[in-house]
Design a protein around this motif. Structure first.
Motif, short mmCIF file in Angstrom:
data_model
loop_
_atom_site.label_atom_id
_atom_site.label_comp_id
_atom_site.label_asym_id
_atom_site.label_seq_id
_atom_site.Cartn_x
_atom_site.Cartn_y
_atom_site.Cartn_z
N LEU A 25 6.41 2.72 -13.83
CA LEU A 25 5.24 3.47 -13.37
C LEU A 25 5.67 4.63 -12.47
CD1 LEU A 25 2.14 3.72 -13.13
CD2 LEU A 25 2.23 2.10 -11.24
N LEU A 72 4.87 8.58 -13.02
CA LEU A 72 4.18 9.39 -12.02
C LEU A 72 5.04 10.59 -11.60
CD1 LEU A 72 2.57 6.54 -9.90
CD2 LEU A 72 1.35 8.21 -11.29
N VAL A 78 6.11 -4.36 -6.23
CA VAL A 78 4.73 -3.96 -5.98
C VAL A 78 4.57 -3.49 -4.53
CG1 VAL A 78 2.35 -4.82 -5.79
CG2 VAL A 78 3.76 -5.44 -7.76
N VAL A 106 3.13 0.10 -3.26
CA VAL A 106 1.94 0.23 -2.41
C VAL A 106 2.27 1.09 -1.20
CG1 VAL A 106 0.34 -1.04 -0.92
CG2 VAL A 106 0.93 -1.95 -3.17
N LYS A 157 -0.79 9.24 0.18
CA LYS A 157 -2.20 9.47 0.37
C LYS A 157 -2.47 10.00 1.78
CE LYS A 157 -6.46 9.19 -0.88
NZ LYS A 157 -6.95 10.10 -1.94
N LEU A 189 -0.76 -4.71 -8.39
CA LEU A 189 -0.59 -3.47 -7.63
C LEU A 189 -1.95 -2.93 -7.21
CD1 LEU A 189 1.10 -0.95 -6.69
CD2 LEU A 189 0.69 -0.02 -8.96
N SER A 247 -3.44 -4.95 -4.46
CA SER A 247 -2.79 -4.72 -3.17
C SER A 247 -3.22 -3.39 -2.59
CB SER A 247 -1.27 -4.73 -3.34
OG SER A 247 -0.86 -5.91 -3.95
N MET A 248 -3.36 -2.39 -3.44
CA MET A 248 -3.80 -1.07 -2.95
C MET A 248 -5.18 -1.20 -2.31
SD MET A 248 -1.51 1.29 -3.50
CE MET A 248 -2.38 2.86 -3.50
N ARG A 290 -5.20 -2.56 1.04
CA ARG A 290 -4.77 -1.60 2.04
C ARG A 290 -5.81 -0.51 2.27
NH1 ARG A 290 1.09 -1.72 2.79
NH2 ARG A 290 0.94 0.38 3.59
N CYS A 297 -7.31 1.39 -0.08
CA CYS A 297 -7.38 2.47 -1.05
C CYS A 297 -8.26 2.02 -2.19
CB CYS A 297 -5.99 2.80 -1.60
SG CYS A 297 -4.75 2.96 -0.33
N ALA A 324 -2.61 2.72 -15.43
CA ALA A 324 -2.35 2.82 -14.00
C ALA A 324 -1.95 4.25 -13.64
CB ALA A 324 -1.24 1.84 -13.60
N LYS A 325 -1.17 4.86 -14.51
CA LYS A 325 -0.73 6.23 -14.26
C LYS A 325 -1.94 7.15 -14.12
CE LYS A 325 1.51 9.87 -16.93
NZ LYS A 325 2.08 10.13 -18.25
N ILE A 371 -3.97 6.35 -10.89
CA ILE A 371 -3.31 6.77 -9.65
C ILE A 371 -3.28 8.30 -9.54
CG2 ILE A 371 -1.12 6.76 -8.39
CD1 ILE A 371 -0.70 3.92 -9.49
N LEU A 372 -3.04 8.94 -10.69
CA LEU A 372 -3.03 10.41 -10.67
C LEU A 372 -4.37 10.95 -10.20
CD1 LEU A 372 -1.10 11.49 -13.89
CD2 LEU A 372 -0.43 11.82 -11.50
N TYR A 425 -6.56 9.47 -8.54
CA TYR A 425 -6.81 9.06 -7.16
C TYR A 425 -6.10 10.03 -6.20
CZ TYR A 425 -6.16 6.30 -2.91
OH TYR A 425 -6.11 5.86 -1.61
N LEU A 426 -4.80 10.29 -6.46
CA LEU A 426 -4.03 11.15 -5.57
C LEU A 426 -4.52 12.59 -5.63
CD1 LEU A 426 -0.41 9.80 -6.12
CD2 LEU A 426 -1.84 9.50 -4.10
N ARG A 427 -4.77 13.06 -6.85
CA ARG A 427 -5.20 14.47 -7.00
C ARG A 427 -6.60 14.67 -6.51
NH1 ARG A 427 -2.21 15.26 -12.70
NH2 ARG A 427 -0.19 15.74 -11.79
N SER A 472 -7.98 13.35 -4.11
CA SER A 472 -8.01 13.51 -2.67
C SER A 472 -7.49 14.87 -2.25
CB SER A 472 -7.18 12.41 -2.03
OG SER A 472 -5.85 12.56 -2.44
N GLN A 473 -6.56 15.41 -3.09
CA GLN A 473 -6.02 16.72 -2.73
C GLN A 473 -7.11 17.79 -2.73
OE1 GLN A 473 -2.88 17.16 -5.54
NE2 GLN A 473 -1.42 16.11 -4.23
#
Lengths: 287, 287, 265
Positions: free
Chosen positions: A255, A259, A273, A277, A284, B252, B255-256, B259, B261, B273-274, B277-278, B280-282, B284-285
């Motif tokens: 993964l 990414l 994992v 995380v 983030k 994963l 767990s995120m 935390r 997220c 997942a890719k 997550i992409l 999610y990260l983008r 926020s950008q």
């Protein structure tokens, strides 16, 4: 080696092995393999079926002898017939099929089999059997018949049988391939404890990549040769090369590579994992 | 071809001190063309259940309907059921016995009393289905082939009976990653192209998550859960309680979330997942 | 069906008889057999019965379990009975066509059937009270003096141990292969004798192959654990004669004495 000044426990130099077959040309199973294993190391060997892993393993306790090159176990050349039993006592071996390596009809008798072969005093054998069963957490099964145990339990009995011979090093030849996930966990934990707590050198052949994560060093075999080696992080970071060899990489490493290819700033060597995380949460919070 | 199981109970050695209730009041319906993943801890009753589906085991009570026929009724011709329901056991390569690959694959069709021409046609088709070259391998001894190839010969032996329902008990056990992926891909293709109903027994949550439409979770002889991978893998605690797990990717995501997220938890492949997550990260950008 | 066979099985209870030296029990069993074959009339069977009951009670193995061991051999016992019943000449008490039953035949039939029953019960007491590995150990020790004349005592004992170890594994394997072939439409149950023999090929070939594979694996595993035959080998549990063994042998000598006395006087 700087971490260990002593002589390596296993030294493989230019090892070549050919299987003699009667009809076709001789099959070269190992080509000039050179590998040192230091005392106390936890080494994992991966590679797909037919890559030469098992053939290499069988050289390490003189079940096979090199066509060319040498194998030294604690300084003893495996070609020297008179050292055979000392070599096999130093480098024990656990095999894939849990059913086909148990000799006796009662657990304790089986664990005693190795020490009995070494001609050890009966009282001492009893002590060793008790200790060995304790170390693999199988003391309660001492008087049971092996065929009534689960696969993971049978493998732990096989491990106890080897420990009772007090080896310096144990070679595990795909010990978890035929087990279910819980059996696999039991056996992997037993292996790790032997290495971490008893200081026994472990050479573990597997194709479950998760089992390689905790090793000190990973060696990748392909076509009878060593093609990669390094710490698990170093080896698994080479996702594309491993995939090209038809091998798995831990899913988190996979993964992370996916990414990264999208421009996400992640290290190459993510293995677990928890690490993933942590990295994602850091990313983030930076934004 | 549908399967309907009503109040199925199976007790081994009833009335003896070894009495065990392997299955208790199972009720299940499997629709034609479904791809089912059957999971459960060793001893949960999976094997007992699948052996009922082609009449190898008789229920202690309850009934099983295959395509509208109650196969537990006396006087039912078992050959007719075994023609419809193909069962591939664990390590099926150990059942090979003929001199040549083609003869071994022909064993099933020959038992159905088909004519020679039809048998040969089926042998050829079955070998193509599992990607074994017909001309190159048909006259070879199955015992000269590699482990992965032998297993595919054994699977072809069942496919040559042209079943409508294909049940596979851990078809990838002990194979290396490459061999595993080849077999799973072929099963997927068969399911898609031949509209076969497939029941896959596996311990790998990753493989199950990637392949199946619906999961059936067995625990202590009962059906504990059934539903799409998405709904099943959301019950991580429950699965862990009965000795199973969730795919690493799902782990994963969970767990995120813990935390803080916010990520969807019903994700279980690297590809998904890719994407998640992409975005999610983008996401926020740009926020 | 295969599971019902109790002959050769071990029934652990930890009783005094279980703890006897296997050599005592093996010798005792041979004495018992010899005594049994010396018997000429029913009287002596009372002594045999008394001895058997004593041993069975002492072993804490349920009598019912011991009797269950007779079941698979019932056919043999019946055949013995009827052959004697029909084949013995004497006073006819029942006649049906060519078949004659005589009083002498009836006596002889019961006599032979009883001998067989006691023989089976007596020998099964040996296996019921002795674990297979101890039994082979005992045999090895008893054969040891014969090593000098070339009897491979250790090898024979090791072969027996391994055979006992793999019987359950192979039974399980047989069941698995049978089911796998049945799933491919094989039929092991119907047809005439020749057809049935043919239908066993898909079962026997895989079974042979897998046995060879297992043998190969096992040989390698044994070598890896430094096995090199019986030379210089020690045993965790050395066999030891105890007082109870002496008592056992005295008892069996007494039994033999009574049998001899009943035969000659």
């Amino acid at each position: 080696m700087e971490m260990n000044q002593q002589k390596p426990i296993i030294e493989v130099k230019g090892l070549t092995f050919e299987y003699r077959s009667h009809d076709e040309a001789d099959l070269i199973a190992l080509k000039e393999v050179t590998l040192n294993v230091s005392k106390g190391e936890h080494l994992v060997v991966i590679g797909h079926n037919g890559s030469g892993k098992s053939t290499l393993a069988k050289h390490l306790n003189a079940l096979l002898l090199p066509t060319a090159g040498t194998v030294l176990v604690a300084g003893m050349d495996t070609k020297k017939q008179e050292l055979l039993w000392e070599i096999r006592q130093t480098a024990g071996m656990v095999f894939q099929n849990p059913d086909n390596q148990i000799v006796a009809t009662i657990v304790e008798e089986d664990v005693a089999f190795g020490p009995e072969n070494l001609g050890i005093d009966p009282a001492e054998i009893g002590i060793r059997v008790t200790n060995a069963l304790h170390r693999v957490d199988m003391s309660d099964y001492r008087h049971k018949a092996p065929h009534l145990l689960s696969g993971g339990q049978k493998q732990r009995i096989a491990i106890a049988g080897v420990i009772a011979m007090k080896p310096a090093c144990i070679i595990f030849d795909e010990p978890t391939a035929m087990l279910d996930p819980s059996g696999r966990r039991e056996v992997v934990n037993a292996i790790r404890n032997l290495n971490r707590e008893e200081g026994i050198t472990v050479i573990h052949i597997t194709h479950f990549m998760e089992e390689a994560v905790e090793a000190h060093r990973v060696v990748v075999m392909e076509d009878g040769q060593l093609v990669m080696q390094g710490t698990p992080r170093e080896v698994f970071a080479r996702v594309d090369e491993l995939k090209a060899l038809g091998l798995d990489v831990p899913q988190m490493t996979d993964l992370a590579a996916e990414l990264r290819s999208e421009g996400i700033d992640l290290p190459e060597d993510v293995l677990t994992v928890e690490e993933m995380v942590n990295h994602l949460c850091q990313l983030k919070s930076k934004n | 071809m549908s399967i309907k199981i009503q109040e199925l109970t199976h007790t081994y050695n009833p009335g003896s001190p070894f009495e065990t209730h392997a299955l208790k009041n199972i009720n299940l319906t499997i629709e034609p063309g479904e791809f089912i993943g059957l999971i459960g801890h060793t001893g949960s009753g999976k094997s007992t259940l699948i052996q009922h589906l082609n009449g190898l085991l008789k229920p202690t009570s309850g009934s099983i309907w295959i395509d509208g026929t109650d196969i537990t009724k006396p006087g039912i011709k078992l050959k007719d059921i075994r023609k419809k329901v193909g069962l591939v056991f664990q390590y099926p390569e150990y059942q090979l016995f003929e001199e040549t690959v083609a003869k071994d694959i022909a064993f099933g069709p020959a038992n159905l009393n088909l004519d020679e021409q039809e048998i040969q046609k089926r042998v050829k088709e079955a070998m193509e289905m599992v990607k074994l070259p017909y001309e190159g391998l048909k006259d070879r001894s199955p015992f000269d082939l590699s482990g992965g190839q032998r297993r595919r010969v054994a699977i072809a032996g069942v496919l040559a009976m042209k079943p409508d329902i294909l049940i596979l008990d851990e078809p990838t056990a002990s194979l290396d990653p490459r061999g595993r992926d080849e077999i799973l891909d072929q099963i997927k293709t068969l399911h898609r192209q031949q509209q076969l109903t497939v029941i896959l027994v596996s311990h790998s949550m990753e493989d199950i998550g990637r392949l199946v439409d619906r999961i059936i979770v067995m625990h202590q002889g009962t059906v504990a859960l059934t539903g799409s991978p998405r709904t099943i893998f959301q019950q991580a605690e429950m699965l862990e309680e009965i000795g199973l797990g969730v795919p690493q990717i799902t782990h994963l995501m969970k767990s995120m979330n813990q935390r803080g997220c916010a990520l969807p938890e019903d994700v279980f492949t690297v590809e998904e997942a890719k994407e998640v997550i992409l975005s999610y990260l983008r996401g926020s950008q740009h926020a | 069906m295969l599971k019902d066979i109790t002959i050769g099985q071990h029934y652990p209870t930890g009783s005094l008889i279980h703890r006897l030296d296997p050599r005592t029990k093996i010798i005792g069993t041979f004495v018992f057999m010899a005594g049994l074959f010396m018997i000429r009339d029913f009287k002596a069977y009372l002594v045999v019965m008394a001895l058997l009951l004593m041993v069975i009670t002492g072993s804490k193995v349920p009598l019912r379990y011991v009797l269950k061991g007779l079941r698979p051999l019932m056919v043999l016992i019946m055949v013995t009975f009827f052959i004697n019943l029909f084949m013995t000449r004497g006073t006819v008490f029942f006649q049906l066509g060519p078949v004659n039953m005589t009083w002498e035949g009836l006596r002889q039939g019961v006599f032979m059937a009883l001998r067989l029953i006691f023989l089976i019960m007596g020998t099964s007491m040996l296996t019921l009270t002795t674990s297979p590995i101890t039994l082979t150990d005992g045999i090895e020790h008893l054969l040891n003096p014969l090593k000098r004349v070339g009897v491979p005592a250790h090898e024979l004992a090791m072969m027996m141990t391994i055979a006992l170890r793999f019987i359950p594994t192979l039974l399980e394997e047989t069941d698995k292969i049978m089911k796998a072939q049945m799933a491919r439409g094989a039929d092991f149950e119907s047809g005439n004798l020749i057809h049935r023999a043919q239908s066993l090929v898909p079962l026997l070939v895989p079974l042979f192959i897998s046995s060879f594979r297992r043998a190969d694996d096992l040989a390698m595993a044994m070598e890896a654990r430094c096995y090199r035959g019986g030379e210089n080998r020690t045993r965790m549990k050395a066999l030891k004669w105890q007082q109870a063994d002496a008592a056992g042998l005295v008892l069996m000598s007494a039994f033999m004495g009574i049998m001899l006395w009943l035969r000659w006087y």
